[in-house]
Design a protein around this motif. Structure first.
Motif, PDB file in Angstrom:
ATOM      1  N   GLY A 285       1.676   1.166 -32.781  1.00  0.00           N
ATOM      2  CA  GLY A 285       2.889   1.764 -33.310  1.00  0.00           C
ATOM      3  C   GLY A 285       3.295   3.070 -32.644  1.00  0.00           C
ATOM      4  O   GLY A 285       4.330   3.632 -32.991  1.00  0.00           O
ATOM      5  N   GLN A 286       2.512   3.570 -31.705  1.00  0.00           N
ATOM      6  CA  GLN A 286       2.851   4.816 -31.009  1.00  0.00           C
ATOM      7  C   GLN A 286       3.347   4.520 -29.604  1.00  0.00           C
ATOM      8  O   GLN A 286       2.983   3.512 -29.004  1.00  0.00           O
ATOM      9  N   ARG A 287       4.156   5.449 -29.076  1.00  0.00           N
ATOM     10  CA  ARG A 287       4.631   5.334 -27.702  1.00  0.00           C
ATOM     11  C   ARG A 287       3.564   5.887 -26.769  1.00  0.00           C
ATOM     12  O   ARG A 287       2.867   6.835 -27.106  1.00  0.00           O
ATOM     13  N   HIS A 288       3.457   5.282 -25.585  1.00  0.00           N
ATOM     14  CA  HIS A 288       2.479   5.699 -24.582  1.00  0.00           C
ATOM     15  C   HIS A 288       3.166   5.823 -23.228  1.00  0.00           C
ATOM     16  O   HIS A 288       3.925   4.934 -22.832  1.00  0.00           O
ATOM     17  N   SER A 289       2.871   6.895 -22.529  1.00  0.00           N
ATOM     18  CA  SER A 289       3.300   7.042 -21.139  1.00  0.00           C
ATOM     19  C   SER A 289       2.324   6.255 -20.278  1.00  0.00           C
ATOM     20  O   SER A 289       1.105   6.381 -20.448  1.00  0.00           O
ATOM     21  N   LEU A 290       2.836   5.467 -19.350  1.00  0.00           N
ATOM     22  CA  LEU A 290       1.949   4.695 -18.477  1.00  0.00           C
ATOM     23  C   LEU A 290       1.030   5.612 -17.682  1.00  0.00           C
ATOM     24  O   LEU A 290      -0.188   5.416 -17.649  1.00  0.00           O
ATOM     25  N   LEU A 291       1.605   6.609 -17.031  1.00  0.00           N
ATOM     26  CA  LEU A 291       0.813   7.462 -16.150  1.00  0.00           C
ATOM     27  C   LEU A 291      -0.185   8.321 -16.913  1.00  0.00           C
ATOM     28  O   LEU A 291      -1.205   8.734 -16.361  1.00  0.00           O
ATOM     29  N   ALA A 292       0.074   8.564 -18.194  1.00  0.00           N
ATOM     30  CA  ALA A 292      -0.883   9.325 -19.004  1.00  0.00           C
ATOM     31  C   ALA A 292      -2.166   8.535 -19.247  1.00  0.00           C
ATOM     32  O   ALA A 292      -3.171   9.102 -19.667  1.00  0.00           O
TER      33      ALA A 292
ATOM     34  N   VAL B  25     -11.507   5.361 -14.373  1.00  0.00           N
ATOM     35  CA  VAL B  25     -10.289   4.645 -13.983  1.00  0.00           C
ATOM     36  C   VAL B  25      -9.646   4.160 -15.281  1.00  0.00           C
ATOM     37  O   VAL B  25     -10.282   3.453 -16.064  1.00  0.00           O
ATOM     38  N   GLY B  26      -8.398   4.556 -15.516  1.00  0.00           N
ATOM     39  CA  GLY B  26      -7.687   4.157 -16.721  1.00  0.00           C
ATOM     40  C   GLY B  26      -7.160   2.736 -16.630  1.00  0.00           C
ATOM     41  O   GLY B  26      -7.115   2.132 -15.554  1.00  0.00           O
ATOM     42  N   PHE B  27      -6.731   2.205 -17.772  1.00  0.00           N
ATOM     43  CA  PHE B  27      -6.264   0.824 -17.842  1.00  0.00           C
ATOM     44  C   PHE B  27      -5.188   0.743 -18.915  1.00  0.00           C
ATOM     45  O   PHE B  27      -5.341   1.322 -19.993  1.00  0.00           O
ATOM     46  N   VAL B  28      -4.111   0.038 -18.624  1.00  0.00           N
ATOM     47  CA  VAL B  28      -3.056  -0.203 -19.596  1.00  0.00           C
ATOM     48  C   VAL B  28      -2.509  -1.611 -19.349  1.00  0.00           C
ATOM     49  O   VAL B  28      -2.446  -2.064 -18.205  1.00  0.00           O
TER      50      VAL B  28
ATOM     51  N   PHE C 200       0.814  -1.211   0.000  1.00  0.00           N
ATOM     52  CA  PHE C 200       0.000   0.000   0.000  1.00  0.00           C
ATOM     53  C   PHE C 200       0.850   1.265   0.000  1.00  0.00           C
ATOM     54  O   PHE C 200       1.790   1.395   0.776  1.00  0.00           O
ATOM     55  N   GLY C 201       0.511   2.170  -0.916  1.00  0.00           N
ATOM     56  CA  GLY C 201       1.181   3.466  -0.980  1.00  0.00           C
ATOM     57  C   GLY C 201       2.369   3.524  -1.925  1.00  0.00           C
ATOM     58  O   GLY C 201       2.862   4.607  -2.215  1.00  0.00           O
ATOM     59  N   TRP C 202       2.845   2.366  -2.406  1.00  0.00           N
ATOM     60  CA  TRP C 202       3.965   2.350  -3.359  1.00  0.00           C
ATOM     61  C   TRP C 202       3.559   3.180  -4.570  1.00  0.00           C
ATOM     62  O   TRP C 202       2.444   3.076  -5.064  1.00  0.00           O
ATOM     63  N   ARG C 203       4.447   4.030  -5.046  1.00  0.00           N
ATOM     64  CA  ARG C 203       4.122   4.959  -6.129  1.00  0.00           C
ATOM     65  C   ARG C 203       4.303   4.324  -7.505  1.00  0.00           C
ATOM     66  O   ARG C 203       5.303   3.643  -7.763  1.00  0.00           O
ATOM     67  N   ALA C 204       3.343   4.592  -8.383  1.00  0.00           N
ATOM     68  CA  ALA C 204       3.408   4.104  -9.760  1.00  0.00           C
ATOM     69  C   ALA C 204       4.643   4.662 -10.453  1.00  0.00           C
ATOM     70  O   ALA C 204       5.000   5.827 -10.279  1.00  0.00           O
ATOM     71  N   VAL C 205       5.284   3.831 -11.229  1.00  0.00           N
ATOM     72  CA  VAL C 205       6.466   4.211 -11.991  1.00  0.00           C
ATOM     73  C   VAL C 205       6.019   4.526 -13.414  1.00  0.00           C
ATOM     74  O   VAL C 205       5.282   3.747 -14.026  1.00  0.00           O
ATOM     75  N   ASP C 206       6.474   5.661 -13.948  1.00  0.00           N
ATOM     76  CA  ASP C 206       6.126   6.010 -15.317  1.00  0.00           C
ATOM     77  C   ASP C 206       7.181   5.472 -16.274  1.00  0.00           C
ATOM     78  O   ASP C 206       8.335   5.246 -15.900  1.00  0.00           O
ATOM     79  N   ALA C 207       6.767   5.246 -17.491  1.00  0.00           N
ATOM     80  CA  ALA C 207       7.665   4.820 -18.565  1.00  0.00           C
ATOM     81  C   ALA C 207       6.949   5.100 -19.868  1.00  0.00           C
ATOM     82  O   ALA C 207       5.724   5.262 -19.896  1.00  0.00           O
ATOM     83  N   SER C 208       7.705   5.150 -20.933  1.00  0.00           N
ATOM     84  CA  SER C 208       7.139   5.324 -22.261  1.00  0.00           C
ATOM     85  C   SER C 208       7.467   4.068 -23.064  1.00  0.00           C
ATOM     86  O   SER C 208       8.640   3.732 -23.242  1.00  0.00           O
ATOM     87  N   LEU C 209       6.423   3.368 -23.507  1.00  0.00           N
ATOM     88  CA  LEU C 209       6.600   2.112 -24.234  1.00  0.00           C
ATOM     89  C   LEU C 209       5.813   2.152 -25.538  1.00  0.00           C
ATOM     90  O   LEU C 209       4.791   2.835 -25.643  1.00  0.00           O
ATOM     91  N   ILE C 210       6.266   1.358 -26.497  1.00  0.00           N
ATOM     92  CA  ILE C 210       5.589   1.259 -27.788  1.00  0.00           C
ATOM     93  C   ILE C 210       4.337   0.402 -27.640  1.00  0.00           C
ATOM     94  O   ILE C 210       4.373  -0.649 -27.006  1.00  0.00           O
ATOM     95  N   GLY C 211       3.248   0.879 -28.202  1.00  0.00           N
ATOM     96  CA  GLY C 211       1.993   0.142 -28.169  1.00  0.00           C
ATOM     97  C   GLY C 211       1.758  -0.611 -29.460  1.00  0.00           C
ATOM     98  O   GLY C 211       2.467  -0.424 -30.453  1.00  0.00           O
ATOM     99  N   THR C 212       0.732  -1.425 -29.457  1.00  0.00           N
ATOM    100  CA  THR C 212       0.435  -2.247 -30.634  1.00  0.00           C
ATOM    101  C   THR C 212      -0.008  -1.416 -31.832  1.00  0.00           C
ATOM    102  O   THR C 212       0.029  -1.904 -32.956  1.00  0.00           O
TER     103      THR C 212
END
Length: 185
Positions: free
Chosen positions: A24-31, A69-72, A10-22
């Motif tokens: 073909g574009q990059r997506h920020s997790l937290l976005a 609530v977002g989902f990735v 509980f309380g651990w902070r989400a880590v952001d990253a930018s990864l390629i999606g299916t």
């Protein structure tokens, strides 16, 4: 072989990253976060546990979007050793299952390591402040067909988080195939 992740830190902070999606574009997790939270799910294309529940994952992602609530989803498996988890097969799996969320490729496995992902599926539920409030199972079906009135653990936890900012104290760990790690990090 089945793997079981640890329960919620509980309380651990989400880590952001930018990864390629299916797509073909990059997506920020937290976005991908909604106003009331975010689910980060580690899945893959070939795992029988994921294949058994993918329709319910898609359903829950749709229903969570209505709660803002977002989902990735992220595939971190070693595609060289497990070709079924290749980027091209991710694109097909996403299309075949009509994913309403980005499906991202963690080719170097850095994001899976940062999150401490253990298995597929492995769900991380964050509140609006990006604090971990849920690390549990989708539901109790594992890899069997779900009964009609099966409790939706992930959905109910995220609904609680959307309303209160805190997750349930009692959580049941997910079970799935182990992440397929490359030999060297």
């Amino acid at each position: 072989m089945a793997a079981v992740p640890p329960l919620c830190d509980f309380g651990w902070r989400a880590v952001d990253a930018s990864l390629i999606g299916t797509g073909g574009q990059r997506h920020s997790l937290l976005a991908q976060a909604g106003r009331h939270g975010l689910v980060v799910a580690f899945i893959c294309n070939h795992c029988p546990y994921v294949k058994a529940v993918i329709g319910r994952i898609v359903r829950d992602a749709h229903d969570l979007a209505a709660l803002d609530v977002g989902f990735v989803a992220i595939n971190a498996n070693d595609a060289a050793a497990y070709p079924a988890d290749s980027y091209e097969n991710m694109q097909r799996f996403s299309r075949e299952n009509a994913f309403p969320f980005p499906y991202l490729h963690d080719a170097d496995q850095a994001v899976a390591r940062a999150y401490g992902a253990v298995c597929t599926p492995d769900f991380f539920g964050f509140n609006a402040r990006g604090e971990l409030q849920y690390r549990g199972r989708l539901d109790g079906s594992r890899k069997q067909e779900a009964i009609a009135d099966l409790r939706r653990d992930l959905f109910e936890a995220m609904r609680q988080i959307a309303q209160s900012g805190t997750g349930p104290r009692e959580q049941i760990a997910s079970v799935g195939c182990s992440i397929k790690w490359r030999d060297s990090p």
